[in-house]
Design an enzyme around this catalytic site. Structure first.
Site, PDB file in Angstrom:
ATOM      1  N   ALA A  67      -3.420   8.952  -5.109  1.00  0.00           N
ATOM      2  CA  ALA A  67      -3.770   8.920  -6.529  1.00  0.00           C
ATOM      3  C   ALA A  67      -4.866   7.875  -6.703  1.00  0.00           C
ATOM      4  O   ALA A  67      -5.011   6.956  -5.879  1.00  0.00           O
ATOM      5  CB  ALA A  67      -2.548   8.568  -7.353  1.00  0.00           C
ATOM      6  N   GLY A 110      -0.276  10.113  -3.061  1.00  0.00           N
ATOM      7  CA  GLY A 110      -0.276  11.342  -3.856  1.00  0.00           C
ATOM      8  C   GLY A 110      -0.927  12.514  -3.115  1.00  0.00           C
ATOM      9  O   GLY A 110      -0.593  13.671  -3.366  1.00  0.00           O
ATOM     10  N   GLU A 113       1.763  13.832  -1.107  1.00  0.00           N
ATOM     11  CA  GLU A 113       2.712  14.531  -1.995  1.00  0.00           C
ATOM     12  C   GLU A 113       2.186  15.912  -2.376  1.00  0.00           C
ATOM     13  O   GLU A 113       2.937  16.878  -2.431  1.00  0.00           O
ATOM     14  CB  GLU A 113       2.989  13.679  -3.247  1.00  0.00           C
ATOM     15  CG  GLU A 113       3.853  12.478  -2.905  1.00  0.00           C
ATOM     16  CD  GLU A 113       4.058  11.510  -4.057  1.00  0.00           C
ATOM     17  OE1 GLU A 113       3.069  11.118  -4.689  1.00  0.00           O
ATOM     18  OE2 GLU A 113       5.215  11.138  -4.313  1.00  0.00           O
ATOM     19  N   GLU A 133       2.043   3.445  -0.488  1.00  0.00           N
ATOM     20  CA  GLU A 133       2.387   2.869  -1.798  1.00  0.00           C
ATOM     21  C   GLU A 133       3.031   1.503  -1.665  1.00  0.00           C
ATOM     22  O   GLU A 133       2.809   0.600  -2.475  1.00  0.00           O
ATOM     23  CB  GLU A 133       3.354   3.800  -2.552  1.00  0.00           C
ATOM     24  CG  GLU A 133       2.689   4.976  -3.233  1.00  0.00           C
ATOM     25  CD  GLU A 133       2.530   6.189  -2.315  1.00  0.00           C
ATOM     26  OE1 GLU A 133       2.573   6.033  -1.079  1.00  0.00           O
ATOM     27  OE2 GLU A 133       2.327   7.294  -2.851  1.00  0.00           O
TER      28      GLU A 133
HETATM   29  N1  DAK Z   1      -8.126   5.523  -5.208  1.00  0.00           N
HETATM   30  C1  DAK Z   1      -9.388   5.191  -5.590  1.00  0.00           C
HETATM   31  N2  DAK Z   1     -10.421   5.103  -4.729  1.00  0.00           N
HETATM   32  C2  DAK Z   1     -10.181   5.348  -3.430  1.00  0.00           C
HETATM   33  C3  DAK Z   1      -8.892   5.679  -2.955  1.00  0.00           C
HETATM   34  C4  DAK Z   1      -7.833   5.776  -3.909  1.00  0.00           C
HETATM   35  N3  DAK Z   1      -6.608   6.133  -3.577  1.00  0.00           N
HETATM   36  N4  DAK Z   1      -8.973   5.843  -1.625  1.00  0.00           N
HETATM   37  C5  DAK Z   1     -10.241   5.639  -1.273  1.00  0.00           C
HETATM   38  N5  DAK Z   1     -10.977   5.332  -2.354  1.00  0.00           N
HETATM   39  C6  DAK Z   1     -12.410   5.028  -2.400  1.00  0.00           C
HETATM   40  C7  DAK Z   1     -12.707   3.645  -1.882  1.00  0.00           C
HETATM   41  O1  DAK Z   1     -12.491   2.670  -2.871  1.00  0.00           O
HETATM   42  C8  DAK Z   1     -14.163   3.788  -1.488  1.00  0.00           C
HETATM   43  O2  DAK Z   1     -14.933   3.737  -2.661  1.00  0.00           O
HETATM   44  P1  DAK Z   1     -16.331   2.867  -2.699  1.00  0.00           P
HETATM   45  O3  DAK Z   1     -15.949   1.485  -2.310  1.00  0.00           O
HETATM   46  O4  DAK Z   1     -17.204   3.547  -1.682  1.00  0.00           O
HETATM   47  O5  DAK Z   1     -16.825   3.022  -4.105  1.00  0.00           O
HETATM   48  C9  DAK Z   1     -14.257   5.215  -0.980  1.00  0.00           C
HETATM   49  O6  DAK Z   1     -13.107   5.892  -1.512  1.00  0.00           O
HETATM   50  C10 DAK Z   1     -14.202   5.320   0.525  1.00  0.00           C
HETATM   51  O7  DAK Z   1     -13.086   4.609   0.974  1.00  0.00           O
HETATM   52  P2  DAK Z   1     -13.147   3.416   2.082  1.00  0.00           P
HETATM   53  O8  DAK Z   1     -14.489   2.797   2.089  1.00  0.00           O
HETATM   54  O9  DAK Z   1     -11.961   2.556   1.851  1.00  0.00           O
HETATM   55  O10 DAK Z   1     -12.993   4.279   3.408  1.00  0.00           O
HETATM   56  P3  DAK Z   1     -12.303   3.823   4.768  1.00  0.00           P
HETATM   57  O11 DAK Z   1     -12.528   4.907   5.736  1.00  0.00           O
HETATM   58  O12 DAK Z   1     -12.727   2.433   5.154  1.00  0.00           O
HETATM   59  O13 DAK Z   1     -10.740   3.752   4.442  1.00  0.00           O
HETATM   60  C11 DAK Z   1      -8.657   4.597   3.558  1.00  0.00           C
HETATM   61  C12 DAK Z   1     -10.087   4.923   4.108  1.00  0.00           C
HETATM   62  C13 DAK Z   1      -8.016   5.905   3.115  1.00  0.00           C
HETATM   63  C14 DAK Z   1      -7.827   3.969   4.676  1.00  0.00           C
HETATM   64  C15 DAK Z   1      -8.802   3.577   2.374  1.00  0.00           C
HETATM   65  O14 DAK Z   1      -9.790   4.095   1.474  1.00  0.00           O
HETATM   66  C16 DAK Z   1      -7.509   3.381   1.639  1.00  0.00           C
HETATM   67  O15 DAK Z   1      -6.637   2.631   2.084  1.00  0.00           O
HETATM   68  N6  DAK Z   1      -7.386   4.040   0.453  1.00  0.00           N
HETATM   69  C17 DAK Z   1      -6.215   3.883  -0.404  1.00  0.00           C
HETATM   70  C18 DAK Z   1      -5.050   4.613   0.169  1.00  0.00           C
HETATM   71  C19 DAK Z   1      -3.812   4.444  -0.706  1.00  0.00           C
HETATM   72  O16 DAK Z   1      -3.298   3.330  -0.870  1.00  0.00           O
HETATM   73  N7  DAK Z   1      -3.356   5.546  -1.265  1.00  0.00           N
HETATM   74  C20 DAK Z   1      -2.129   5.577  -2.039  1.00  0.00           C
HETATM   75  C21 DAK Z   1      -2.446   5.313  -3.496  1.00  0.00           C
HETATM   76  S1  DAK Z   1      -0.956   5.252  -4.478  1.00  0.00           S
HETATM   77  C22 DAK Z   1       1.714   9.745 -10.114  1.00  0.00           C
HETATM   78  C23 DAK Z   1       1.643  10.626  -9.056  1.00  0.00           C
HETATM   79  C24 DAK Z   1       1.304  10.174  -7.799  1.00  0.00           C
HETATM   80  C25 DAK Z   1       1.045   8.830  -7.588  1.00  0.00           C
HETATM   81  C26 DAK Z   1       1.136   7.940  -8.638  1.00  0.00           C
HETATM   82  C27 DAK Z   1       1.477   8.395  -9.904  1.00  0.00           C
HETATM   83  N8  DAK Z   1       2.057  10.201 -11.418  1.00  0.00           N
HETATM   84  C28 DAK Z   1       2.220  11.605 -11.686  1.00  0.00           C
HETATM   85  C29 DAK Z   1       2.186   9.310 -12.517  1.00  0.00           C
HETATM   86  C30 DAK Z   1       0.637   8.403  -6.250  1.00  0.00           C
HETATM   87  C31 DAK Z   1       0.281   7.128  -5.943  1.00  0.00           C
HETATM   88  C32 DAK Z   1      -0.600   6.870  -4.802  1.00  0.00           C
HETATM   89  O17 DAK Z   1      -1.098   7.767  -4.132  1.00  0.00           O
END
Ligand code: DAK
Length: 259
Positions: A67, A110, A113, A133
Site C-alpha cells: 500500500a 498490500g 495481499e 508491515e
Molecule cells: N509506498 C510508497 N512508495 C513506495 C512504496 C510504497 N509501499 N514502495 C516503493 N515506493 C517508492 C519509493 O519510495 C521510491 O520512490 P522515489 O524515492 O523514487 O520517489 C520508488 O518507489 C522506488 O523504490 P526504492 O527506491 O525504494 O527501490 P528499491 O529497489 O531500493 O527498494 C523496496 C524496493 C520494495 C525494497 C522498497 O521500495 C521498500 O521497502 N518499499 C516499501 C515496502 C513496504 O514496506 N511495503 C508494505 C507497505 S504497508 C489497507 C490495505 C492494505 C494495507 C494497508 C491498509 N486498507 C484497506 C486500509 C497494506 C499495507 C502495506 O502494504
C-alpha cells in the site's frame, strides 16, 4: 476498453480481461484510487459475459511494493473506520470469475495481499513476497494474516509476519503460494496462455468450482461438501453440461456457451 483509468491499464484479449497495475515509478504502490480502479475494472469484467477469466499483473519491475506508505503515513484509526476502505478489498475477493496473477519483482504488504486474492499465481524467477508491515509498526489488514496462514500453515506464516523477511520465488513455489515459476520475459505471455485454457472451459463449471474451493477454506468439511454437491447438481441444468458430454461421446471438442 472505453473507460479511462489512470493508475491501471485495462484491456481485453479474446476471452480474457487484462488488468495491469501502472504506477511503475513507485513500484505500483497501491493507493486508494488504485484500489477503486482495480475493483471497477474487475466488476466490469465480471458483468461482461465475453470475459471468462481475468489476468492481473504489474507494470515495471514490481507487481506491487505494498500500500502507498506516503498516503497512509498520517492516517489514524478513525480515518480508516470512516472511509471503510476495506470494503473494496473485501469485494475484490468476491469476484466470481477466475483471477490469475502474474507476479514479477516485489509483491509486498498490500501487494502480497492483492496477489493472495488471485485464484492462481504465476511468478517470475525474481519474484519476492513478504509482509514488511511489522517494520513499519503495523500489521497486514487486508487479509494477509488470514490468507497466508490458511495457505502455508501457522509456523511459516508466523515467521514471515514476525520478521518481515522476504520469501523468494522458489520458496513461494515450494510452499504452494505460487503455481509455477517462469522466466521473467515470458511471464505475462505464459500467464495469458494458462488463463486462456481456463477461459475455454465451461464458464459455469469454473464459477461453481471457484465458489466451492473458496468455501472449503473457512467451512467444516460437511458444509463444504453440501455446497459442492449442490453446485454439482446445478451444473446438470446447464446447456454446457449437455454439450460437454455430447462432445465427448461424439469425439469432438465442446463448444461452451456459458449457459
Ligand atoms: N509506498 C510508497 N512508495 C513506495 C512504496 C510504497 N509501499 N514502495 C516503493 N515506493 C517508492 C519509493 O519510495 C521510491 O520512490 P522515489 O524515492 O523514487 O520517489 C520508488 O518507489 C522506488 O523504490 P526504492 O527506491 O525504494 O527501490 P528499491 O529497489 O531500493 O527498494 C523496496 C524496493 C520494495 C525494497 C522498497 O521500495 C521498500 O521497502 N518499499 C516499501 C515496502 C513496504 O514496506 N511495503 C508494505 C507497505 S504497508 C489497507 C490495505 C492494505 C494495507 C494497508 C491498509 N486498507 C484497506 C486500509 C497494506 C499495507 C502495506 O502494504
Amino acid at each position: 476498453m472505453s473507460k479511462n483509468y489512470e493508475l491501471i491499464e485495462v484491456s481485453k484479449q479474446g476471452k480474457l480481461g487484462l488488468i495491469a497495475l501502472n504506477r511503475p515509478k513507485v513500484l505500483n504502490a497501491i493507493n486508494r484510487p488504485m484500489v477503486s480502479e482495480i475493483l471497477d475494472a474487475m466488476e466490469n469484467f465480471e458483468a461482461d459475459s465475453s470475459v471468462r477469466a481475468i489476468v492481473l499483473s504489474g507494470k515495471g519491475r514490481a507487481f506491487a511494493a505494498g500500500a502507498d506508505i506516503d498516503e497512509m503515513a498520517n492516517d489514524n484509526a478513525i480515518d480508516f473506520e470512516l472511509r471503510n476502505q476495506f470494503k473494496d478489498w473485501d469485494r475484490l475477493a468476491m469476484i466470481k470469475k477466475p483471477i490469475i496473477g502474474a507476479v514479477q519483482g516485489f509483491a509486498l504488504g498490500g501487494g502480497f495481499e492483492l496477489a493472495l486474492c488471485c485464484d492462481m499465481l504465476y511468478a517470475a524467477d525474481d519474484a519476492e513476497f513478504g509482509f514488511p508491515e511489522v517494520n513499519l509498526g503495523v500489521m497486514p489488514g487486508a487479509g494477509g494474516t488470514q490468507r497466508l496462514t490458511k495457505l502455508v500453515g501457522k509456523t511459516r506464516a508466523m515467521e514471515w509476519l514476525f520478521t518481515g523477511k522476504r520469501i523468494s520465488a522458489r520458496e513461494a513455489l515450494h510452499c504452494g503460494i505460487v503455481n509455477t515459476l517462469i522466466a521473467k520475459e515470458l511471464l505475462l505471455e505464459e500467464t495469458i496462455k494458462a488463463a486462456e485454457l481456463i477461459a475455454n472451459q465451461a464458464p459455469v463449471s469454473i464459477r461453481f468450482i471457484k465458489e466451492a474451493v473458496l468455501k472449503s477454506v473457512d467451512t467444516p468439511l460437511n458444509e463444504g461438501m453440501e455446497l459442492e454437491r449442490k453446485n454439482f447438481y446445478l451444473l446438470f441444468s446447464t446447456e454446457d453440461q449437455k454439450e460437454g458430454m455430447r462432445a465427448f461421446i461424439e469425439k469432438r471438442k465442446p463448444e461452451f456457451k456459458g449457459k
